[in-house]
Design an enzyme around this catalytic site. Sequence first.
Site, short mmCIF file in Angstrom:
data_model
loop_
_atom_site.label_atom_id
_atom_site.label_comp_id
_atom_site.label_asym_id
_atom_site.label_seq_id
_atom_site.Cartn_x
_atom_site.Cartn_y
_atom_site.Cartn_z
N ASP A 184 41.03 35.70 49.11
CA ASP A 184 41.27 34.56 49.74
C ASP A 184 42.56 33.92 49.84
OD1 ASP A 184 40.89 34.36 47.18
OD2 ASP A 184 40.52 32.21 47.25
N GLU A 202 39.60 32.67 44.48
CA GLU A 202 40.41 32.46 43.38
C GLU A 202 41.14 31.00 43.53
OE1 GLU A 202 44.51 32.76 41.71
OE2 GLU A 202 43.85 32.32 43.47
#
Length: 393
Positions: A94, A155
């Site tokens: 991400d 994350e």
Amino acid sequence: MMRGGLSSPTEGSPQVAMVNRERLLKTFLDLVAIDGVSLHEGAVAEAVEQRLCRLGLEPFRDQAGAAIGGETGNVIAALPGALSATVLLVAHLDTIRPTGGVVIVQQEGAVRSDGTAILGADDRAGVAMVLEAVEVLRESETPHPTVEVAFTVAEEIGLLGAKHLDYQRLKARVGFVADGGKEVETVVSAGPWHSRFAVKVIGRAAHAAVHPEEGINAILIASRAIGQMRLGKLDEETVANVGVIRGGEATNVVPAEVEVKGEARSQDPSKVGATIAEMVGLFEREAEAAGGRAESSVEELYQGYRHGPESEVIRIIEGAMARQGLTIQLKPSAGGTDANFLNAGGIASAVVPTGAHNPHSNEEALFLDEFYRSAQLLVDIVLEAGEVLRAGR
């Protein structure tokens, strides 16, 4: 001749496979062209899976997506090796903001966006490095350990992918997270303990013009508490912050409730607990003094870790750096990474550089020489880990 123009290993060190810089850069540019913000990494996961399948691996996705309400789980795969050891490489899929359609500018040895968006080097550079390491090791005749790879989700919003990673499917006891900064020699060897709090200050509503004396102003209580707090950098290893305040209904109403959220981080877990208790205690005391009350909750987001120079994971990185003539520099971080949960899950892990700089900003850049050397370092780490783990030294 070594591909990519990278420096040769130091004299007497084992010959190693070298990264292909053109392929590595293309992988990075292809990845940043795909949107994949936290909880919406499906398209990026698909691209990574396709690459792994072309390399002959059999990737699978765990159930982390279902646990956190995201599009996909973590992507996990393994490249079998000839040596009787296993190493884990990790990067997160991400980005903090969208990158699809980003305009790339390449100049002065760096890749940047045109300034209107983030570049996404955090952490697409790490993803590209891990994919390149797998490909280099697969096509090389150099004996290597089994390489497990995990591409995590979410994350950026709390290390959620690593938190819900299917650790039962992993055999490695050492891991290396490609999510560091620009300097090739700098390794994040310690990560913080991190807790946050939420406080609801409860006063009493009243008409602010007609009977203000009958009210108990919750916002005033909260402001008095915050005004006494030690915020920012408290010492060399501890930080504290108040980041959210919500409350009030109208300007002519004495506010009855206000919600405040904050956090503390430290390399010392006792300091996190003490700092949070101090912050929450101020709300409680000020509320009681004014005739109101405070309701609070505290959540530990993740545990910290610390690896000294003598630790196995650091000795592996130090040995790998020696192959490039580099000298390791250990650095603690005030920010959390996937390494926090990996260490808590029993996989001793440290964070290695990617060549990225100014993450989360439109000035983010990927410095190519550092990027290429960091990717080579990742390959060297795998080979060094094979020797160290196999020898049990």
